[in-house]
Design a protein around this motif. Structure first.
Motif, PDB file in Angstrom:
ATOM      1  N   ARG A 167       0.957  -1.240   0.115  1.00 64.43           N
ATOM      2  CA  ARG A 167      -0.017   0.110   0.020  1.00 64.43           C
ATOM      3  C   ARG A 167       0.866   1.210   0.132  1.00 64.43           C
ATOM      4  O   ARG A 167       1.780   1.400   0.712  1.00 64.43           O
ATOM      5  CB  ARG A 167      -0.924   0.189   1.151  1.00 64.43           C
ATOM      6  CG  ARG A 167      -1.820  -1.138   1.342  1.00 64.43           C
ATOM      7  CD  ARG A 167      -2.665  -1.074   2.494  1.00 64.43           C
ATOM      8  NE  ARG A 167      -3.629  -2.221   2.616  1.00 64.43           N
ATOM      9  CZ  ARG A 167      -4.773  -2.365   2.110  1.00 64.43           C
ATOM     10  NH1 ARG A 167      -5.111  -1.477   1.220  1.00 64.43           N
ATOM     11  NH2 ARG A 167      -5.468  -3.609   2.230  1.00 64.43           N
ATOM     12  N   THR A 168       0.468   2.101  -0.972  1.00 67.39           N
ATOM     13  CA  THR A 168       1.687   3.041  -1.159  1.00 67.39           C
ATOM     14  C   THR A 168       0.757   4.380  -0.399  1.00 67.39           C
ATOM     15  O   THR A 168       1.366   5.545  -0.414  1.00 67.39           O
ATOM     16  CB  THR A 168       2.070   3.335  -2.612  1.00 67.39           C
ATOM     17  OG1 THR A 168       0.813   3.845  -3.326  1.00 67.39           O
ATOM     18  CG2 THR A 168       2.473   2.274  -2.760  1.00 67.39           C
ATOM     19  N   GLY A 169      -0.743   4.725  -0.514  1.00 72.31           N
ATOM     20  CA  GLY A 169      -1.535   5.785  -0.040  1.00 72.31           C
ATOM     21  C   GLY A 169      -1.662   6.821  -1.099  1.00 72.31           C
ATOM     22  O   GLY A 169      -1.947   7.725  -1.006  1.00 72.31           O
ATOM     23  N   HIS A 170      -1.390   6.263  -2.607  1.00 71.91           N
ATOM     24  CA  HIS A 170      -1.291   6.901  -3.808  1.00 71.91           C
ATOM     25  C   HIS A 170      -2.387   6.415  -4.739  1.00 71.91           C
ATOM     26  O   HIS A 170      -2.107   6.231  -5.861  1.00 71.91           O
ATOM     27  CB  HIS A 170       0.082   7.103  -4.411  1.00 71.91           C
ATOM     28  CG  HIS A 170       0.939   7.813  -3.718  1.00 71.91           C
ATOM     29  ND1 HIS A 170       0.851   9.212  -2.980  1.00 71.91           N
ATOM     30  CD2 HIS A 170       2.143   7.411  -2.881  1.00 71.91           C
ATOM     31  CE1 HIS A 170       1.826   9.697  -2.487  1.00 71.91           C
ATOM     32  NE2 HIS A 170       2.732   8.493  -2.187  1.00 71.91           N
ATOM     33  N   GLY A 171      -3.475   5.743  -4.089  1.00 74.12           N
ATOM     34  CA  GLY A 171      -4.623   5.428  -5.112  1.00 74.12           C
ATOM     35  C   GLY A 171      -4.612   4.143  -4.959  1.00 74.12           C
ATOM     36  O   GLY A 171      -4.122   3.234  -4.381  1.00 74.12           O
ATOM     37  N   ARG A 224      -4.503  -0.008  -6.092  1.00 70.63           N
ATOM     38  CA  ARG A 224      -3.237  -1.102  -6.473  1.00 70.63           C
ATOM     39  C   ARG A 224      -3.966  -2.299  -6.909  1.00 70.63           C
ATOM     40  O   ARG A 224      -5.065  -2.571  -6.972  1.00 70.63           O
ATOM     41  CB  ARG A 224      -2.415  -1.333  -5.167  1.00 70.63           C
ATOM     42  CG  ARG A 224      -3.221  -2.100  -4.242  1.00 70.63           C
ATOM     43  CD  ARG A 224      -2.424  -2.297  -2.902  1.00 70.63           C
ATOM     44  NE  ARG A 224      -3.261  -2.815  -1.856  1.00 70.63           N
ATOM     45  CZ  ARG A 224      -3.034  -3.880  -1.049  1.00 70.63           C
ATOM     46  NH1 ARG A 224      -1.904  -4.492  -1.115  1.00 70.63           N
ATOM     47  NH2 ARG A 224      -3.979  -4.141  -0.014  1.00 70.63           N
TER      48      ARG A 224
END
Length: 389
Positions: A15-19, A21
């Protein structure tokens, strides 16, 4: 979490926190990796021998790292390394922990190409090899002061002998040696050698892990105590697995529990049917009650694979068994196993030292696939008409 749940969720994109995946890990193909500055590259190089960093393709890509994590969890180990085949994994493990002058003990039921590896390469380079009986009855007599490793395989190739891995681990460790186990039959799902005292667990992931007969891969999983030695040797040998193959293996391993269960159920139905046929002298399948290894299987294993061997009556010549195999419609004639399809392969047992331990007669290895077992049984029954003349 249950193990089957972990297999679904491990090794997936972070999880990157940018939308959003993807569900599956991206295929990251790479040789060269670019850095933003010379300082960043220098920092990565300082840390890459003790940390798993994406710095160059030969050291692995994020896709390979994801698969390593899944395999390590599947096998219950600290870390895993990937190899381009099961045979390469065995070779990689041996080269990591053996040197000229060392002595290794190998089960006499070992996979034939592994026997060739020891005879043609390790013995020629000063590593001494002896073979012990699969029941372990002579292993204490064969141990030397220079014994550094015992290599087991349970069940054994073709002849399907079960081995007491806990007892072998105790023997190895008392002698100051390591225990490696070819765990391909159980594929980490039905048995975890490391939990029973082994130091190395080796898989031909080509088989059940990948599961679709279209990928070659091997893995070695080990404990924290031996991981760095394995990693350093793996890196020195330049053993690289492609990102595409890693992605296919990740996809395959997600369904390992349900595929493995189906293979085992189908195999038991076929084994019970064959055992009742007059042409069959024995069905070598440890999950089946009455098999010589059934007690050990019941004690240590949690599930059954689809691989078995059947021994024909001694008076049935090889030519008739070959005609029977040729008459099969649903069984492919080919090497390997662990895919969704059923396979038949006449066994060559001529290399075994302990000939007295082998039942006379032609042996046929069957991999029972995901076809309906009633159809497989009907196919076997029809083909066995060729045994009559």
């Amino acid at each position: 979490m249950k193990r089957s749940t972990r297999l679904i969720h491990l090794g997936r994109p972070p999880r990157t926190g940018h939308g959003p995946r993807t569900v599956n890990h991206p295929v990251v193909r790479a040789s060269t990796v670019l850095f933003d500055s010379t300082a960043q590259m220098a920092d990565a190089r300082r840390r890459r021998d003790t940390e798993r960093l994406f710095t160059y393709g030969v050291r692995g890509t994020p896709t390979a790292f994801a698969l390593e994590d899944v395999i390590a969890d599947l096998e219950g180990g600290f870390g895993a390394k990937l190899y381009p085949s099961g045979q390469a994994a065995v070779a990689g493990a041996m080269l990591a922990f053996l040197k000229p002058g060392d002595h290794v003990l190998v089960t006499d039921s070992v996979y034939q190409p592994v026997r060739r590896l020891f005879a043609r390469h390790l013995e020629a380079r000063g590593i001494q090899v002896d073979y012990y009986r699969p029941d372990g009855s002579d292993i204490l007599d064969l141990i030397r002061p220079e014994t550094r490793l015992i290599h087991a395989e349970s069940p054994g190739s073709f002849t399907m002998e079960m081995q007491d891995i806990r007892a072998l681990a105790d023997i190895a460790h008392d002698a100051g040696a390591l225990l490696s186990v070819d765990n391909t039959w159980a594929s980490g799902w039905a048995f975890q050698p490391l939990a029973h005292g082994a130091d190395l667990s080796i898989l031909a992931a080509t088989k059940y892990v990948c599961g679709h007969s279209d990928v070659m891969m091997g893995t070695v999983t080990t404990t924290e105590a031996h991981y760095q030695t394995l990693h350093d040797s793996w890196l020195t040998l330049g053993t690289v697995v492609s990102a595409d193959d890693c992605a296919l293996a990740l996809r395959g391993v997600r369904t390992l529990p349900i595929r493995f269960d189906a293979h085992g159920r189908h195999a038991m139905a076929v084994a019970n049917h064959l055992a009742a046929r007059p042409e069959i002298a024995a069905v070598l399948y440890p999950p089946r009650e009455g098999d010589a290894g059934h007690a050990l299987f019941t004690r240590d294993f949690t599930a059954a694979a689809g691989l078995m061997t059947v021994a024909f009556q001694a008076d049935i010549p090889r030519a008739r068994v070959e005609a029977m195999v040729d008459a099969l419609e649903l069984f492919g004639i080919g090497a390997s196993w662990g895919g969704f399809e059923s396979l038949a392969l006449i066994c060559d047992l001529s290399n075994r030292r302990a000939d007295a331990d082998i039942r006379p007669g032609i042996h046929l290895r069957l991999h029972i696939g995901l076809e309906d077992p009633d159809d497989l049984i009907a196919d076997l029954d029809a083909a066995m008409l060729a045994l009559g003349g």
